[in-house]
Design a protein around this motif. Structure first.
Motif, PDB file in Angstrom:
ATOM      1  N   ALA A   1      55.798 -17.630  22.431  1.00 63.06           N
ATOM      2  CA  ALA A   1      57.066 -17.466  21.711  1.00 63.06           C
ATOM      3  C   ALA A   1      57.112 -16.102  21.044  1.00 63.06           C
ATOM      4  N   HIS A   2      55.930 -15.589  20.717  1.00 64.14           N
ATOM      5  CA  HIS A   2      55.885 -14.294  20.046  1.00 64.14           C
ATOM      6  C   HIS A   2      54.596 -13.554  20.432  1.00 64.14           C
ATOM      7  N   VAL A   3      54.713 -12.273  20.608  1.00 69.40           N
ATOM      8  CA  VAL A   3      53.526 -11.452  20.894  1.00 69.40           C
ATOM      9  C   VAL A   3      53.473 -10.299  19.891  1.00 69.40           C
ATOM     10  N   THR A   4      52.339 -10.151  19.243  1.00 68.83           N
ATOM     11  CA  THR A   4      52.135  -9.034  18.322  1.00 68.83           C
ATOM     12  C   THR A   4      51.203  -8.026  18.979  1.00 68.83           C
TER      13      THR A   4
ATOM     14  N   ALA B   1      49.055 -13.588  21.172  1.00 70.86           N
ATOM     15  CA  ALA B   1      50.188 -14.423  21.602  1.00 70.86           C
ATOM     16  C   ALA B   1      50.232 -15.694  20.754  1.00 70.86           C
TER      17      ALA B   1
ATOM     18  N   ASP C   1      52.563 -19.427  19.693  1.00 69.94           N
ATOM     19  CA  ASP C   1      53.638 -20.336  20.091  1.00 69.94           C
ATOM     20  C   ASP C   1      54.657 -20.443  18.947  1.00 69.94           C
ATOM     21  N   GLU C   2      55.646 -21.333  19.094  1.00 67.47           N
ATOM     22  CA  GLU C   2      56.736 -21.408  18.104  1.00 67.47           C
ATOM     23  C   GLU C   2      56.228 -21.774  16.719  1.00 67.47           C
TER      24      GLU C   2
ATOM     25  N   ALA D   1      51.130 -10.214  12.684  1.00 71.93           N
ATOM     26  CA  ALA D   1      51.874 -11.328  13.300  1.00 71.93           C
ATOM     27  C   ALA D   1      52.581 -12.132  12.215  1.00 71.93           C
TER      28      ALA D   1
ATOM     29  N   GLU E   1      55.603 -10.386  11.173  1.00 76.81           N
ATOM     30  CA  GLU E   1      56.649 -10.389  12.209  1.00 76.81           C
ATOM     31  C   GLU E   1      57.350 -11.746  12.324  1.00 76.81           C
ATOM     32  N   VAL E   2      56.566 -12.834  12.208  1.00 75.09           N
ATOM     33  CA  VAL E   2      57.208 -14.158  12.328  1.00 75.09           C
ATOM     34  C   VAL E   2      57.642 -14.679  10.954  1.00 75.09           C
TER      35      VAL E   2
END
Ligand code: MCN
Length: 768
Positions: free
Chosen positions: A186-189, A307, A309-310, A389, A392-393
């Motif tokens: 869902a997201h990559v830093t 990497a 997930d949500e 990360a 970012e999230v």
């Protein structure tokens, strides 16, 4: 054994401090042997050049000169190939390409400061004067300073036998599994970080006196070192002199930090000079020689990606390393790959991992172990990624960690790189640190700083590292009791300021129930050097290794003594009890003291063991304030909660952590070895230019212990010597980035000097 059991023998100070702080220590430069000569090295002022000729005729005629040695002499003596222990499996079966390194440069010189010639004279000044008369003709070649540029296709080649300046390429993990995980993330830093090259700068510069005994064809070296066993193995391999013909004298050592483990060219050339002249030859490094020629530390560039997930769960991590090893592979350079791969996923459950390494050679001083030897580097990149990360999230940095920690029930935990973490309570550690640092109260403190015109940041790092496990076949410890009841403990490990005389004696005193002052530690004693095996002090392994064996040896002594006491008391050994240094039986009042057993000569036992890795872990939380007008950052608070298993001496451990954190702070805020990119000249060659941390950099550390006993060591101990560095680099780096993030600054590489931070702030303002 609980930490409490040691309380009884937990002195405020250390037994060695009276000697060390009153000028009564004996360091290598304090040794003077009758008739000794003095060596001075002529060093290269070019980063990369062909050596066309070295003319020593005028120097030889200079008053007081006994001999002048050059690369040709080193090659003739066969001192050309240092032992390298970078035995890490290469990609596709690639073997490490370890270039030759004549003890004095021959044919080519490859970094500024490399020794080209050695003058030996009756006095140091005579040797220095004569060195100025040595004529060297060079043909300049282009240097390459950046490891990424060294690996580029058109880079100048530094060694004929190392194509592409690539000493080793390696890979770890499962590339396909990582690709799959990244595809569904869902997201990559992503973050590229540099862990800068630093100079170890121990307080005592390197110093050696070498002498040669023609009758036995053997050498005695007076050295400052981290233990003689590894050094002896390296030196024997480098010079071809069998190990049994190498003897060492080592007393006090003023810091080592990994730099004093390997054999250096200077050891070999002094041996050559001692044999040639028939006299002892002494050399004491200057501080500038130390900065230029001692092995450097860190020097890694890492491209990382994480990497998620949500829900913020980590799915996979990808790392791409470029390791700058300098001009030659130091014997101990293997640490950088081994230690970074051992704990690569840190304290987290990260199911998929893939990492690549490219080890580059450059026109700079060789790089080797430096307090942490890769452990702070991997902790830094992982913890910077995790905090980045979280930002970012938009999740609290502690909460993101909490969601991904390896749970207590999962231990022993097998990591994707094959390590087995034995024991830890990571959630407990985290919560304790959050409380100690008053994590919840941070917004208030931040608001206060803002009111005063300052930026404030908080940084957290939850880290784990490997300690223990050494390359020696086993650790052996001998304990000897004399008729007065005095107990002497012999180890092959060697304190460089760590306080082993206190802690190892405490381990034995506790086991024997004796007061600490009855037990004396002797390290690397000449008469035991060829009888006892053991690891040198490094890798924070001494307490896990030699320390645990001290405990085993004390118990072996009790069992041995019990049998002897049974004979004296005319009872079965099973009827003999032992307490406070005395054997007795319930039935009789008679007692046999340990010293009584040694009436007809000292009684001794030798114990041995080999240990795998233990995994100390910690949570460090730092707060910094940044002055936006000057870019200067200051540490507002520093909290450290560490799990190092059973603690032998709390004051020593506190000191170890403090020292490690100070080194980390030095690296984050200022330390960096800089070479000029075009000429390869060393720009930071003295303390005028090289930043050394001072006391004012670091406020008092608030610390707490959170021990889970090691299952590897019978004492339950884990190492601590490097923990301060491993925790502080990421905690402090994260804190400064947290302070700057609101301005839109995502990442700055260490060192975070006022100038760098100020420029970043101005750039950010201009962008807005
Ligand atoms: N200790 C303890 N209880 C524990 C663990 C350790 O009381 N559970 C104590 C030990 O007994 C020892 C000290 O703490 O007195 C450090 O122990 P340990 O973690 O076993 O590390 P080593 O003794 O093997 O030291 C090596 C480590 C490394 S790798 C570097 S580099 C380093 C360091 O320690 N260099 C140092 N600390 C240093 N401290 C000083 N003063 N000088 C150096 O050069």
């Amino acid at each position: 054994m609980s930490a409490k059991a040691h309380k009884h023998h937990d002195p405020v100070g250390r037994v060695e401090d009276a000697r060390l702080t009153t000028g009564a220590g004996t360091y290598a430069a304090d040794w003077n042997l009758p008739g000794q000569l003095y060596a001075h090295f002529l060093r290269s002022d070019r980063a990369h050049a062909e050596i066309v000729s070295v003319d020593t005729a005028a120097a030889l005629k200079s008053p007081g000169v006994r001999a002048v040695f050059t690369g040709a002499d080193a090659v003739r003596a066969g001192h050309v190939k240092p032992m390298h222990t970078l035995n890490f499996p290469g990609k596709g079966g690639m073997q490490t390409r370890a270039p030759e390194r004549p003890a004095l440069a021959h044919g080519k010189t490859r970094f500024v400061g490399e020794a080209l010639a050695m003058v030996v004279a009756d006095s140091l000044s005579a040797a220095q004067d004569a060195a100025e008369l040595v004529q060297v003709e060079y043909r300049d070649l282009p240097p390459v300073i950046s490891p990424e540029e060294a690996l580029a296709p058109d880079a100048p080649r530094l060694h004929d036998r190392v194509p592409g300046n690539l000493a080793l390429e390696a890979e770890v993990g499962d590339a396909a599994a990582v690709d799959t995980a990244f595809a569904r993330a869902a997201h990559v830093t992503q973050l590229k970080v540099e862990v800068t090259r630093v100079a170890p700068n121990p307080m005592e510069p390197r110093a050696y006196v070498a002498s040669y005994d023609a009758r036995g064809d053997s050498y005695t070296l007076h050295v400052c070192c981290q233990g003689i066993t590894t050094l002896r193995r390296h030196l024997s391999a480098y010079t071809g002199v069998p190990e049994e013909k190498l003897h060492f004298e080592v007393r006090d050592v003023g810091g080592g930090f990994g730099q004093r483990t390997p054999a250096y060219p200077e050891h070999c050339t002094l041996m050559l000079a001692a044999k040639t002249t028939g006299k002892p030859v002494k050399w004491v490094s200057t501080r500038s020689e130390g900065i230029a020629c001692d092995t450097h530390g860190r020097a890694n560039i890492i491209n990382g990606a994480l990497a998620l997930d949500e829900s913020g769960k980590f799915l996979a991590m990808r790392l791409d390393w470029v390791n700058d090893m300098g001009s030659y592979l130091s014997p101990a350079s293997m640490g950088h790959i081994r230690n970074t791969s051992t704990c690569m996923t840190g304290v987290y459950r990260i199911p998929a991992l893939y990492a690549t390494y490219r080890v580059a050679l450059t026109s700079t001083a060789p790089v080797s172990s430096y307090r942490g030897a890769g452990r702070p580097d991997i902790a830094y990149v992982v913890e910077r990624l995790v905090s980045q990360a979280a930002a970012e999230v938009k999740m609290d940095a502690a909460e993101l960690r909490r969601r991904n920690l390896i749970p207590p029930g999962a231990f022993p935990y097998k990591t994707p790189t094959g390590s087995t973490y034995e024991n830890a309570d990571l959630p407990g550690l985290l919560e304790k640190a959050l409380r100690l640092a008053d994590w919840k109260g941070y917004p208030k403190r931040r608001a206060q700083s803002v009111k005063q015109g300052r930026l404030r940041g908080i940084g957290i790092a939850t880290v784990i590292e490997n300690t223990g496990a050494g390359q020696a076949a086993k650790d052996e410890v001998e304990i000897e009791v004399d008729a007065t009841g005095k107990v002497t403990v012999y180890t092959m490990s060697k304190s460089q300021g760590h306080g082993h005389e206190t802690t190892f004696a405490t381990i034995v005193a506790n086991a024997l129930g004796l007061p600490l002052e009855r037990v004396t530690l002797r390290q690397c004693a000449p008469e035991k050097q060829h009888r006892l095996q053991g690891n040198h002090t490094g890798g924070s392994r001494s307490t896990v290794g030699a320390g645990s064996v001290c405990h085993l040896a004390a118990h072996k002594l009790i069992e041995h003594g019990r049998a002897l006491a049974a004979l004296a008391l005319a009872v079965e050994p099973s009827q003999v009890e032992f307490a406070r240094g005395e054997f007795h039986t319930r039935e009789s009042k008679r007692k046999v003291r340990l010293g009584d057993l040694a009436k007809s000569g000292p009684v001794s036992v030798v114990a041995e063991a080999k240990f795998g890795s233990t995994f100390p872990n910690g949570c460090h939380i730092a707060e910094v304030e940044v002055d936006p007008d000057t870019g200067a950052a200051s540490i507002a608070s520093y909290c450290a909660v560490d799990d190092i298993g059973t603690v032998i001496n709390h004051a020593v451990v506190e000191g170890q952590l403090h020292g490690g954190v100070a080194m980390g702070a030095g690296q984050i805020f200022g330390e960096k070895v800089i070479y000029d990119r075009d000429t390869g000249q060393l720009v930071t060659g003295s303390f005028m230019d090289y930043f050394m941390p001072r006391a004012g950099l670091l406020p008092a550390i608030r610390g707490a212990e959170h021990p889970t006993p090691s299952r590897v060591s019978p004492l339950g101990v884990k190492g601590v010597g490097e923990s301060g560095c491993t925790g502080s680099l990421p905690a402090l780096g994260n804190a400064v980035m947290d302070a700057l993030r609101p301005l839109g600054i995502e990442h700055l590489d260490m060192p975070l000097t006022p100038a760098k931070v100020w420029h970043a702030i101005q750039d950010a303002k201009n962008k807005k």
